[in-house]
Design a protein around this motif. Sequence first.
Motif, PDB file in Angstrom:
ATOM      1  N   GLY A 250       0.732  -0.997   0.037  1.00  0.00           N
ATOM      2  CA  GLY A 250      -0.052   0.001   0.041  1.00  0.00           C
ATOM      3  C   GLY A 250       1.091   1.085  -0.081  1.00  0.00           C
ATOM      4  O   GLY A 250       0.320   2.299  -0.509  1.00  0.00           O
ATOM      5  N   ALA A 251       2.040   1.377   0.490  1.00  0.00           N
ATOM      6  CA  ALA A 251       2.918   2.138   0.655  1.00  0.00           C
ATOM      7  C   ALA A 251       3.535   2.681  -0.835  1.00  0.00           C
ATOM      8  O   ALA A 251       3.543   3.726  -1.172  1.00  0.00           O
ATOM      9  N   LEU A 252       3.718   1.573  -1.509  1.00  0.00           N
ATOM     10  CA  LEU A 252       4.345   1.788  -2.907  1.00  0.00           C
ATOM     11  C   LEU A 252       3.099   2.396  -3.716  1.00  0.00           C
ATOM     12  O   LEU A 252       3.152   3.200  -4.600  1.00  0.00           O
ATOM     13  N   THR A 253       1.808   2.018  -3.517  1.00  0.00           N
ATOM     14  CA  THR A 253       0.699   2.476  -4.310  1.00  0.00           C
ATOM     15  C   THR A 253       0.539   4.038  -3.849  1.00  0.00           C
ATOM     16  O   THR A 253       0.272   4.698  -4.843  1.00  0.00           O
ATOM     17  N   GLY A 254       0.793   4.211  -2.505  1.00  0.00           N
ATOM     18  CA  GLY A 254       0.511   5.779  -2.102  1.00  0.00           C
ATOM     19  C   GLY A 254       1.535   6.441  -2.920  1.00  0.00           C
ATOM     20  O   GLY A 254       1.154   7.741  -3.130  1.00  0.00           O
ATOM     21  N   ILE A 255       2.933   6.160  -2.844  1.00  0.00           N
ATOM     22  CA  ILE A 255       3.916   6.886  -3.361  1.00  0.00           C
ATOM     23  C   ILE A 255       3.742   6.986  -4.836  1.00  0.00           C
ATOM     24  O   ILE A 255       3.910   8.323  -5.546  1.00  0.00           O
ATOM     25  N   ALA A 256       3.193   5.871  -5.542  1.00  0.00           N
ATOM     26  CA  ALA A 256       2.749   6.258  -7.066  1.00  0.00           C
ATOM     27  C   ALA A 256       1.840   7.110  -7.227  1.00  0.00           C
ATOM     28  O   ALA A 256       1.705   8.041  -8.139  1.00  0.00           O
ATOM     29  N   VAL A 257       0.673   7.243  -6.312  1.00  0.00           N
ATOM     30  CA  VAL A 257      -0.483   8.209  -6.560  1.00  0.00           C
ATOM     31  C   VAL A 257       0.214   9.410  -6.292  1.00  0.00           C
ATOM     32  O   VAL A 257      -0.196  10.595  -6.783  1.00  0.00           O
ATOM     33  N   MET A 258       1.130   9.759  -5.464  1.00  0.00           N
ATOM     34  CA  MET A 258       1.640  11.070  -4.762  1.00  0.00           C
ATOM     35  C   MET A 258       2.575  11.632  -6.012  1.00  0.00           C
ATOM     36  O   MET A 258       2.191  12.915  -6.654  1.00  0.00           O
ATOM     37  N   ILE A 259       3.079  10.656  -6.804  1.00  0.00           N
ATOM     38  CA  ILE A 259       4.008  11.206  -7.991  1.00  0.00           C
ATOM     39  C   ILE A 259       2.886  11.566  -9.097  1.00  0.00           C
ATOM     40  O   ILE A 259       3.478  12.568  -9.796  1.00  0.00           O
ATOM     41  N   TYR A 260       2.024  11.027  -9.464  1.00  0.00           N
ATOM     42  CA  TYR A 260       1.225  11.162 -10.335  1.00  0.00           C
ATOM     43  C   TYR A 260       0.508  12.364 -10.117  1.00  0.00           C
ATOM     44  O   TYR A 260       0.603  13.598 -11.183  1.00  0.00           O
ATOM     45  N   ALA A 261       0.049  12.810  -8.828  1.00  0.00           N
ATOM     46  CA  ALA A 261      -0.631  14.043  -8.747  1.00  0.00           C
ATOM     47  C   ALA A 261       0.225  15.229  -8.612  1.00  0.00           C
ATOM     48  O   ALA A 261       0.108  16.216  -8.923  1.00  0.00           O
ATOM     49  N   GLY A 262       1.582  14.619  -7.956  1.00  0.00           N
ATOM     50  CA  GLY A 262       2.510  15.901  -7.909  1.00  0.00           C
ATOM     51  C   GLY A 262       3.015  16.561  -9.293  1.00  0.00           C
ATOM     52  O   GLY A 262       3.225  17.432  -9.402  1.00  0.00           O
ATOM     53  N   THR A 263       2.884  15.535 -10.221  1.00  0.00           N
ATOM     54  CA  THR A 263       3.153  15.800 -11.628  1.00  0.00           C
ATOM     55  C   THR A 263       2.105  16.753 -12.160  1.00  0.00           C
ATOM     56  O   THR A 263       2.473  17.735 -12.854  1.00  0.00           O
TER      57      THR A 263
END
Length: 261
Positions: A120-133
């Motif tokens: 779930g942490a990896l998913t969260g980081i991926a979501v953050m990278i997407y939104a941050g971009t």
Amino acid sequence: MFYVSMFFQYIGQYMKTRLQYRADLFVEVMSDLLFQAVNLIFILVVFGHTQFLNGWSREEIIFIYGFFLVPFAIFTSFFNIWDFNERYIVKGEMDRILTRPIHSLFQVILERIELESLFGALTGIAVMIYAGTKLDLVFHWYDPFIFILLVLGGALVYAGIFIALASIGFWSDARTSIMPTMYNIGNYGRYPVDIYNNVIRYVLTWILPFAFVGVYPAAYFLGREEWYGYAFLTPFMGILFFTMSIFLWNTGVKRYRGAGN
């Protein structure tokens, strides 16, 4: 060093057990990812009808949700004690725990580890990278260190609250539990607290500080300067609530008289 050694021994035995049933492990990981995807879809559905939620854009809400997933994943991996009252108090397994020369809470935590939840942490980081971009966020060289600090603070907040709730079992051996209700309340922390009324905002900040798991620390990376004070308060809130929960646990253990009484 003794506790560190015990930790890795428990981890080793856990991995041996889980890898014996790879299909079951795969299903659990996929179900966890599906649950997170459903929550993300809910956010997208909400923003299908509006562009902003009390001044927060869709990408900002998604970023907050992504951040929330990281400390929550750590919590569910290492502090999975939602059934403590039923298993250890009502069924008497706490008696077994107390016969061993190691802190009782440390044993309970290690017995309930679910390392697959760390995905779930990896998913969260991926979501953050997407939104941050999408938000064109700018990060500095020191931000990863601040990220780790805030994530650990958020995880300790969650752990402190639920350890304290589990400790209530030492005073009450009833089968009913408020754990499921508290899990649902915790989900409010993944949304900006200023969309709620003042009472709920106060509760989520100072009584049940789930806001320090998601929105407050995420506000730092979103550049919400008005909430920087709350963001950097996250580690202190985590240490405070975790320390209080350990004190409550130790007090409860001293009161515990065994399953036969």
